[in-house]
Design an enzyme around this catalytic site. Sequence first.
Site, PDB file in Angstrom:
ATOM      1  N   GLU A 108      -2.663  11.676   3.194  1.00  0.00           N
ATOM      2  CA  GLU A 108      -3.539  11.217   4.274  1.00  0.00           C
ATOM      3  C   GLU A 108      -3.433  12.179   5.456  1.00  0.00           C
ATOM      4  OE1 GLU A 108      -2.785   7.223   5.757  1.00  0.00           O
ATOM      5  OE2 GLU A 108      -4.890   7.055   6.346  1.00  0.00           O
ATOM      6  N   GLU A 117       0.864  -1.197   0.000  1.00  0.00           N
ATOM      7  CA  GLU A 117       0.000   0.000   0.000  1.00  0.00           C
ATOM      8  C   GLU A 117       0.891   1.235   0.000  1.00  0.00           C
ATOM      9  OE1 GLU A 117      -2.769   0.130   3.318  1.00  0.00           O
ATOM     10  OE2 GLU A 117      -2.737   2.323   3.382  1.00  0.00           O
TER      11      GLU A 117
END
Length: 381
Positions: A146, A141
């Site tokens: 974020e 990932e």
Amino acid sequence: MRSAARSLLPVVLAAISLLTPVAATNYDLVKEYAGSTFFDGWTFYDHFDNLTNGDAVFVSASVAKSAKLAFVDPATNHAIIKVDNTSTVPFNEKRNTVRITTNDRYGLGSVWVADMLHIPYGCSVWPAWWSQSPDWPVGGEIDTLEGVNLVTHNQMGLHTESGCQVVNPVQLASSIQTSTDCSNLTNHNQGCLVTDGNTASYGQGFAAAGGGVWVTELASSGISIWFFPRANIPSALTSNTKAIDTSTLGTPTGNWPSTGCSMDKFFSPHNLIFDITLCGDFAGNPAIFNQTCTGVCYNDYVLGNGSNYATAYFEVASVRVYSSNGTNNIIKGGSSSGSGSPGAANSNGTQTGGNGAVAMQRSMMAMLLALALGAIARLFA
Ligand SMILES: *[C@@H]1O[C@H](CO)[C@@H](O)[C@H](O)[C@H]1NC(C)=O
Ligand SMILES: *[C@@H]1O[C@H](CO)[C@@H](O)[C@H](O)[C@H]1NC(C)=O
Ligand SMILES: *[C@@H]1O[C@H](CO)[C@@H](O)[C@H](O)[C@H]1NC(C)=O
Ligand SMILES: *[C@@H]1O[C@H](CO)[C@@H](O)[C@H](O)[C@H]1NC(C)=O
Ligand SMILES: *[C@@H]1O[C@H](CO)[C@@H](O)[C@H](O)[C@H]1NC(C)=O
Ligand SMILES: *[C@@H]1O[C@H](CO)[C@@H](O)[C@H](O)[C@H]1NC(C)=O
Ligand SMILES: *[C@@H]1O[C@H](CO)[C@@H](O)[C@H](O)[C@H]1NC(C)=O
């Protein structure tokens, strides 16, 4: 001697062909998500957030369209992806929002470039622009963007199976290396994280700077992420949108070299994802929530008329995907309506790339090898 020299020739040629991909930091455009067709080629999750325990329902494509949670703004031609800020949510119910995943997967030797004007922020809001393999944690990932609540800096990171470490990253001095073990088993899947030192990388600061561009490079030599606020976008990204040479972009904001993490082993082709959830495991963790917000995440923000969510939207000018090996790095996926698990294929792309510093180390290796080959040639002269 002559025949010995001839039999060495294939070895020499093999060594040279090994060097050929070394300089490859060039990538050609293979896919563009932009304008009126932005939402073609994505799958809407169409289920409540059963992934991160958010107080959110990720709506279907049809609900997103009719409720105007995912649409192309005709005034700007930009894609809007947002939290429902017009419905009243009663106790025990969740608020509508969006999670979309590309149908296609992009393997080693790919770069994706996202140009955004606004990213979601606010108390309880947890957005991400990221990518993962359908077999996570196998295949890895990459979190390019974020953040949660009212934090003021973007946090980038990787999550992998055990054995992937950050060793000797070459990244901006202003970046903060928070953790170096990418394994999902370490520190409750914390990941190997880098915090951007620039307050234009998140929230209100990002919007005030007119947004910016993130470049994510997935290469055999490592993963690199560059962030450029609007005023600092290099001409290499704007002058020719058909191709990109990552060696011209300067030092990346975050860097995860293959030195400590074999990219071939830990990364397989990724789906690209935009999502916005509310509260949940990260934003709603009381010890995290109270760092930038007051009250109780669900009760004081998710519930009620949604007036908290006027800033909870992505405004995206474009997402462009580049490849160093044509369409060979792409695994095509169907436009299924479920959670989207594109067809299995074991090709995971192979091409290489790399940032300037890595390319330099490699060109030194090439020089040493050339010297060695020269010495061998003299032996047989
Ligand atoms: C979440 O819900 C979807 C749709 O029902 C399902 O396919 C998936 O397995 C669920 N995932 C988890 C982690 O429960
Ligand atoms: C980490 O990945 C393993 C599979 O490799 C899985 O069994 C485990 O549940 C994962 N743990 C976390 C915290 O994600
Ligand atoms: C990617 O392909 C290489 C070469 O075929 C293989 O060794 C590696 O295990 C693969 N990695 C993943 C994550 O599938
Ligand atoms: C935040 O929450 C944590 C855990 O609930 C608590 O230990 C801490 O004192 C709180 N901090 C503030 C500033 O309220
Ligand atoms: C929405 O709720 C907030 C907080 O309860 C309140 O201050 C605001 O006036 C409400 N807005 C509308 C349009 O009702
Ligand atoms: C909802 O959010 C949009 C931005 O996405 C904003 O323009 C609008 O004013 C908000 N509506 C309400 C009722 O707060
Ligand atoms: C490019 O893709 C082709 C077809 O899959 C493959 O044979 C070739 O090895 C790839 N080249 C590189 C440099 O990855």
